[in-house]
Design an enzyme around this catalytic site. Structure first.
Site, PDB file in Angstrom:
ATOM      1  N   GLY A  61       0.771  -1.231   0.000  1.00 43.51           N
ATOM      2  CA  GLY A  61       0.000   0.000   0.000  1.00 43.51           C
ATOM      3  C   GLY A  61       0.802   1.281   0.000  1.00 43.51           C
TER       4      GLY A  61
ATOM      5  N   ASN B 215       1.590   2.985  -2.638  1.00 48.71           N
ATOM      6  CA  ASN B 215       0.874   3.865  -3.570  1.00 48.71           C
ATOM      7  C   ASN B 215      -0.415   4.389  -2.943  1.00 48.71           C
ATOM      8  OD1 ASN B 215       2.088   4.073  -6.459  1.00 48.71           O
ATOM      9  ND2 ASN B 215       2.460   1.962  -5.821  1.00 48.71           N
TER      10      ASN B 215
ATOM     11  N   ASN C 177      -5.625   1.973 -13.318  1.00 49.15           N
ATOM     12  CA  ASN C 177      -4.621   1.062 -12.752  1.00 49.15           C
ATOM     13  C   ASN C 177      -3.224   1.614 -13.002  1.00 49.15           C
ATOM     14  OD1 ASN C 177      -3.596  -1.453 -11.659  1.00 49.15           O
ATOM     15  ND2 ASN C 177      -3.138  -2.081 -13.764  1.00 49.15           N
TER      16      ASN C 177
ATOM     17  N   HIS D 193       0.635   0.129 -13.633  1.00 47.23           N
ATOM     18  CA  HIS D 193       1.381  -1.099 -13.914  1.00 47.23           C
ATOM     19  C   HIS D 193       2.878  -0.751 -13.973  1.00 47.23           C
ATOM     20  CE1 HIS D 193       1.811  -5.189 -15.325  1.00 47.23           C
ATOM     21  NE2 HIS D 193       2.706  -4.758 -16.172  1.00 47.23           N
TER      22      HIS D 193
ATOM     23  N   GLU E  32       6.482   5.894  -9.562  1.00 51.10           N
ATOM     24  CA  GLU E  32       5.083   5.741  -9.134  1.00 51.10           C
ATOM     25  C   GLU E  32       4.697   6.811  -8.129  1.00 51.10           C
ATOM     26  OE1 GLU E  32       4.283   1.008  -9.707  1.00 51.10           O
ATOM     27  OE2 GLU E  32       4.780   1.681  -7.700  1.00 51.10           O
TER      28      GLU E  32
HETATM   29  C1  GRF Z   1       3.169  -1.236  -7.589  1.00 52.88           C
HETATM   30  O1  GRF Z   1       4.422  -1.485  -8.138  1.00 52.88           O
HETATM   31  C2  GRF Z   1       2.156  -1.087  -8.675  1.00 52.88           C
HETATM   32  O2  GRF Z   1       2.668  -0.569  -9.838  1.00 52.88           O
HETATM   33  C3  GRF Z   1       1.734  -2.504  -8.904  1.00 52.88           C
HETATM   34  O3  GRF Z   1       1.747  -3.091  -7.629  1.00 52.88           O
HETATM   35  C4  GRF Z   1       2.669  -2.422  -6.807  1.00 52.88           C
HETATM   36  C5  GRF Z   1       1.976  -2.034  -5.538  1.00 52.88           C
HETATM   37  O4  GRF Z   1       2.847  -1.591  -4.558  1.00 52.88           O
HETATM   38  N1  GRF Z   1       0.528  -2.560  -9.666  1.00 52.88           N
HETATM   39  P1  GRF Z   1       2.288  -0.933  -3.234  1.00 52.88           P
HETATM   40  O5  GRF Z   1       1.351  -1.939  -2.565  1.00 52.88           O
HETATM   41  O6  GRF Z   1       1.563   0.327  -3.593  1.00 52.88           O
HETATM   42  O7  GRF Z   1       3.456  -0.675  -2.357  1.00 52.88           O
END
Ligand code: GRF
Length: 190
Positions: A12, A14, A101, A103, A173
């Site tokens: 989590g 992100n 999403n 990726h 990200e």
């Molecule tokens: C991220 O690398 C995102 O791009 C992918 O899953 C990962 C999630 O990481 N889809 P986090 O749980 O946000 O740390």
């Protein structure tokens, strides 16, 4: 106020970043975090940040209206931040161009079933790619195939390990995901 519900399966980082980014916004708010894993760290992060949260299992996701109802009540946009299950068609149809999403690769390369987390970065390094990056895209009924909203690349050096690549992508990200979400929502207006 445009409301975001975040779906996430893991750590989590992100989700946390998105919640913090919109904390003081008067236009966009994160109303709920949902996970398919009861023990996912993302739920603890949400609680700590004062965002309502919950989890669901595969059966309730696929065969009941529980998640659908929460989304219809609480979301204008659904953000997938490391969410690993396919989204049921009913939800996709109810939220056209409202599910986004991220990726951790440059789609259409390194997408599709089985391409998640370190599997992606391992493959990128193994194939001696010169660059990788992030793709932010709308979600349709196939994994990683919806229209691309934003991509940003980063150089992969011959000495880079998969973990190095993962770290670089993590930075991309954190820098870009909330801003891109904000742009999409503002552009769509009411
Ligand atoms: C991220 O690398 C995102 O791009 C992918 O899953 C990962 C999630 O990481 N889809 P986090 O749980 O946000 O740390």
């Amino acid at each position: 106020m445009k409301r975001i519900v975040i779906l996430a399966s893991g750590t989590g980082t992100n989700a946390e970043n998105i919640i913090k980014y919109f904390e003081n916004s008067s236009i966009i708010s994160v109303t709920y975090v949902l996970s398919n894993k009861k023990e996912a760290k993302v739920l603890k992060k949400a609680t700590r940040l004062g965002v309502a949260n919950g989890y669901f299992d595969k059966n309730s996701f696929r065969n009941t209206n529980n998640v659908f109802t929460i989304l219809k009540e609480r979301a204008d946009y659904i953000i997938l931040a490391g969410f690993l299950w396919k989204i049921p068609l009913k939800i996709i149809e109810a939220f056209p161009n409202k599910i986004i999403n991220i990726h951790p690769a440059l789609l259409p390369k390194y997408g599709g079933k089985g391409m998640y987390g370190m599997h992606i970065h391992d493959a990128v390094v193994k194939n001696r790619e010169k660059k990788s990056g992030i793709t932010i895209h709308y979600v349709n009924e196939n994994y990683d195939e919806g229209a691309i909203i934003f991509q940003k690349s980063v150089e992969v050096l011959v000495c880079d390990t998969a973990q190095n690549v993962a770290n670089k992508i993590h930075v991309l990200e954190q820098e870009n995901f909330p801003k891109v979400i904000e742009k999409v929502i503002l552009k769509n207006g009411e």
